[in-house]
Design an enzyme around this catalytic site. Structure first.
Site, PDB file in Angstrom:
ATOM      1  CG  ASN A 153      -0.223  -0.293   2.499  1.00 28.44           C
ATOM      2  OD1 ASN A 153       0.901  -0.493   2.497  1.00 28.44           O
ATOM      3  ND2 ASN A 153      -0.951   0.153   3.580  1.00 28.44           N
ATOM      4  CD  GLU A 250       4.257  -0.843  12.521  1.00 36.68           C
ATOM      5  OE1 GLU A 250       3.029  -0.611  12.783  1.00 36.68           O
ATOM      6  OE2 GLU A 250       5.145  -0.084  13.285  1.00 36.68           O
ATOM      7  CB  CYS A 284      -2.401  -0.945   8.449  1.00 34.61           C
ATOM      8  SG  CYS A 284      -1.188   0.405   8.692  1.00 34.61           S
ATOM      9  CD  GLU A 461       7.720   0.645  10.541  1.00 37.25           C
ATOM     10  OE1 GLU A 461       6.533   0.919   9.898  1.00 37.25           O
ATOM     11  OE2 GLU A 461       8.654   0.091  10.107  1.00 37.25           O
TER      12      GLU A 461
HETATM   13  P1  NAD Z   1       0.905  -9.970   3.257  1.00 32.33           P
HETATM   14  O1  NAD Z   1       0.948 -10.262   4.569  1.00 32.33           O
HETATM   15  O2  NAD Z   1       0.149 -10.805   2.299  1.00 32.33           O
HETATM   16  O3  NAD Z   1       2.105  -9.639   2.639  1.00 32.33           O
HETATM   17  C1  NAD Z   1       3.042  -8.610   3.298  1.00 32.33           C
HETATM   18  C2  NAD Z   1       4.761  -8.991   2.948  1.00 32.33           C
HETATM   19  O4  NAD Z   1       5.047 -10.153   3.498  1.00 32.33           O
HETATM   20  C3  NAD Z   1       4.759  -9.311   1.260  1.00 32.33           C
HETATM   21  O5  NAD Z   1       6.082  -8.677   0.934  1.00 32.33           O
HETATM   22  C4  NAD Z   1       4.821 -10.815   1.270  1.00 32.33           C
HETATM   23  O6  NAD Z   1       5.463 -11.234   0.228  1.00 32.33           O
HETATM   24  C5  NAD Z   1       5.537 -10.977   2.479  1.00 32.33           C
HETATM   25  N1  NAD Z   1       5.294 -12.543   2.958  1.00 32.33           N
HETATM   26  C6  NAD Z   1       4.065 -13.150   2.828  1.00 32.33           C
HETATM   27  N2  NAD Z   1       4.124 -14.399   3.522  1.00 32.33           N
HETATM   28  C7  NAD Z   1       5.484 -14.447   3.988  1.00 32.33           C
HETATM   29  C8  NAD Z   1       6.228 -15.339   4.789  1.00 32.33           C
HETATM   30  N3  NAD Z   1       5.609 -16.423   5.264  1.00 32.33           N
HETATM   31  N4  NAD Z   1       7.645 -14.950   5.290  1.00 32.33           N
HETATM   32  C9  NAD Z   1       7.808 -13.957   5.131  1.00 32.33           C
HETATM   33  N5  NAD Z   1       7.342 -12.729   4.083  1.00 32.33           N
HETATM   34  C10 NAD Z   1       6.226 -13.391   3.676  1.00 32.33           C
HETATM   35  O7  NAD Z   1       0.254  -8.303   3.393  1.00 32.33           O
HETATM   36  P2  NAD Z   1      -0.121  -7.404   1.955  1.00 32.33           P
HETATM   37  O8  NAD Z   1      -1.483  -8.001   1.401  1.00 32.33           O
HETATM   38  O9  NAD Z   1       0.762  -7.231   1.138  1.00 32.33           O
HETATM   39  O10 NAD Z   1      -0.688  -5.912   2.847  1.00 32.33           O
HETATM   40  C11 NAD Z   1      -1.896  -5.908   3.305  1.00 32.33           C
HETATM   41  C12 NAD Z   1      -1.674  -6.131   5.016  1.00 32.33           C
HETATM   42  O11 NAD Z   1      -0.562  -5.284   5.299  1.00 32.33           O
HETATM   43  C13 NAD Z   1      -3.004  -5.654   5.471  1.00 32.33           C
HETATM   44  O12 NAD Z   1      -3.371  -6.535   6.638  1.00 32.33           O
HETATM   45  C14 NAD Z   1      -2.437  -4.385   6.413  1.00 32.33           C
HETATM   46  O13 NAD Z   1      -3.147  -4.069   7.396  1.00 32.33           O
HETATM   47  C15 NAD Z   1      -1.213  -4.654   6.494  1.00 32.33           C
HETATM   48  N6  NAD Z   1      -0.343  -3.187   6.732  1.00 32.33           N
HETATM   49  C16 NAD Z   1       0.113  -2.961   7.855  1.00 32.33           C
HETATM   50  C17 NAD Z   1       0.741  -1.644   8.050  1.00 32.33           C
HETATM   51  C18 NAD Z   1       1.218  -1.069   9.308  1.00 32.33           C
HETATM   52  O14 NAD Z   1       2.015  -0.260   9.621  1.00 32.33           O
HETATM   53  N7  NAD Z   1       0.788  -1.759  10.565  1.00 32.33           N
HETATM   54  C19 NAD Z   1       0.922  -0.792   6.976  1.00 32.33           C
HETATM   55  C20 NAD Z   1       0.629  -1.206   5.723  1.00 32.33           C
HETATM   56  C21 NAD Z   1      -0.162  -2.461   5.680  1.00 32.33           C
END
Ligand code: NAD
Length: 487
Positions: A153, A250, A284, A461
């Site tokens: 995002n 996060e 998020c 962060e």
């Molecule tokens: P996701 O969890 O599908 O993927 C996040 C990242 O993790 C990607 O780069 C992915 O390739 C990697 N990944 C996936 N499985 C993994 C594993 N087993 N080991 C290591 N890396 C792995 O999330 P998304 O769909 O890309 O993003 C949306 C999510 O992120 C939402 O839940 C949102 O709330 C959260 N988010 C949180 C914040 C925050 O600061 N709290 C900010 C932005 C997004």
């Protein structure tokens, strides 16, 4: 292909390609057009990146914090000079409107480099602890090689929010962007080199959920900072815990935004819209459960509907566009599925609910959607949707709304709109969340800590707090006299 990078990865100061890696395409979400073709990292690429980071880190850690900070501040200046080009790239990568990326993405990354560059000289000092004749002192030391894993995002912002505190503390980083948005982090890596960062300290490798574990499980990695969903967080934190690595998580949220009957109505409606529709709802910390006091429900919903239906949906590169597509077809399908559940479970669809009629291309557009009469047990009120879907719930009493606001496994953020200052403080005191707002929503300047509680994660962060998560204390006791031993 209008955004093809020189190579898929950036390692040890160089663009690196390895065509043995699984090929994947980067799409412009507004049209579905292929804008770049890349390869996921092979195990050899992962090894190369971690080896480069490990080799470069000790010399970097030995530099004075002021010298490290100077390089980060230079990177901030370059990012600001190139804000337009970086914002256009971010728009191509994510589909977010240029109206947003130009103010919220590279600039937020630059703020992070500027802030951590600026505090380097004073922020990393240790303590002197007097102990009578003896004394002790503490040193803040880096962890070593840190891994950053990003969501799709805010790709440039996430890369900078992790790189800046990691680097200023004297660490090296290997960063893996989301497979949906691979492009921005490569530019950040180039800019850091241009600003004078020695080679090997910020490396970018591509890949998906199968690549991430190669980084997380690597024995030379000391820390993992993930921005992603709760299920991914549990896997990554679990793997890191088995080797006792440091982690920052996060993760997702389902945050409450509470509007009391004395709130400034236009601000509350505006805050709720920003906290649900900005970045097409892919934020998020969004306040996706909007609790509105029964006494103002009708007024609130009528203004909300009116203002929501005026949102300009369009081609993201057009400066007038306020809402772009979702990042991918899969994400849009997921959100449409949730909208279906909202209808099936009896929520009232106030506006939106489908794909807009007039969109510029084959992209993954979706209407900004508001459900009213949502109840706590509906799926749309419990699960993170991560799209432009606002749930409005009614409430009558302060204690009741606090309990309902907290009745979730998430704890990322929360907000309250009220004119009563004592009530505002009473309520935020009781809400279980990491970042809270009074009479606004979703503002995250670099000066304030950002992060979650409960299953939304841990660690922070931004702000001085981030330094604690990229360094550890070394304590030295200094004896000034002879050792008194009883034997
Ligand atoms: P996701 O969890 O599908 O993927 C996040 C990242 O993790 C990607 O780069 C992915 O390739 C990697 N990944 C996936 N499985 C993994 C594993 N087993 N080991 C290591 N890396 C792995 O999330 P998304 O769909 O890309 O993003 C949306 C999510 O992120 C939402 O839940 C949102 O709330 C959260 N988010 C949180 C914040 C925050 O600061 N709290 C900010 C932005 C997004």
């Amino acid at each position: 292909m209008r955004a093809q990078p020189k190579a898929s990865h950036f390692i040890d100061g160089e663009h690196v390609e390895d065509t043995a890696g699984t090929p994947f395409e980067s799409l412009y979400p507004a049209t579905g057009e292929v804008i770049a073709k890349l390869h996921a990292a092979t195990p050899a690429i992962v090894e190369k990146a971690i080896a480069a980071a490990k080799r470069a880190q000790p010399e970097w850690a030995a530099m004075s914090p002021t010298a490290r900070g100077r390089i980060l501040k230079r990177a901030a200046d370059i990012m600001r000079e190139r804000n337009r080009a970086l914002s256009e790239l971010e728009t191509l990568d994510t589909g977010k409107p240029i109206q947003e990326t130009i103010v919220a993405d590279p600039t937020s990354g630059a703020d992070s480099f500027e802030f951590f560059g600026g505090i380097a000289a004073a922020g990393l000092n240790g303590d002197y602890i007097p102990l009578g004749a003896d004394f002790a002192f503490t040193k803040r030391v880096p962890l070593g090689v840190c891994v950053g894993i990003g969501a799709w995002n805010y790709p440039q912002q996430i890369a900078c929010w992790k790189a800046a505190p990691a680097l200023v503390c004297g660490n090296a980083m290997v960063f893996k962007p989301s497979e949906n948005t691979p492009l921005g982090a490569l530019k950040i890596a180039e800019i850091l080199i241009e600003a004078g960062l020695p080679k090997g300290l910020f490396n970018v490798i591509q890949g998906d959920r199968s690549t991430g574990p190669l980084l997380v499980n690597h024995p030379d990695v000391a820390k993992v900072s993930l921005t992603g969903s709760v299920p991914t967080g549990k896997k990554v934190a679990g793997a890191a815990a088995s080797e006792l690595k440091h982690v920052t998580m996060e993760l997702g949220g389902k945050s409450p935004l509470i509007v009391f009957d004395d709130a400034d109505l236009e601000s509350a409606v505006g805050g709720a819209m920003l906290g649900n529709f900005y970045s097409t709802g892919q934020v998020c910390s969004n306040g996706t459960r909007v609790f509105v006091h029964k006494a103002i429900k009708e007024k609130f919903l009528s203004r909300l509907k009116e203002r929501t239906e005026k949102i300009v949906i369009g081609e993201p590169m057009d400066e007038a566009t306020q809402l772009g597509p979702m990042v991918s077809k899969a994400q849009r399908d997921k959100v449409l599925d949730y909208i279906g559940k909202g209808k099936a479970e009896g929520a009232t669809l106030l506006t939106g609910g489908g794909i807009p009629n007039h969109v510029p291309g084959e992209g993954y557009y979706i209407q900004p959607t508001v459900f009213a009469d949502v109840t706590d047990n509906m799926t749309i009120a419990r699960e993170e949707i991560f799209g432009p879907v606002m749930c409005v719930l009614d409430f009558e009493h302060e204690d009741e709304v606090i309990a309902r606001g907290n009745a979730t496994e998430f704890g990322l953020s929360a907000g309250v709109f009220t004119a009563d200052v004592t009530r505002a403080h009473r309520v935020v005191d009781k809400l279980e969340a990491g970042t809270l707002w009074i009479n606004t929503y979703n503002l995250c300047p670099v000066e304030i800590p950002f992060g979650g509680s409960k299953q939304s994660g841990f660690g922070r962060e931004n702000s001085l707090a981030a330094l604690q998560h990229y360094s550890e204390l070394k304590t030295v006791y200094v004896a000034m006299g002879p050792v008194e031993a009883p034997y």
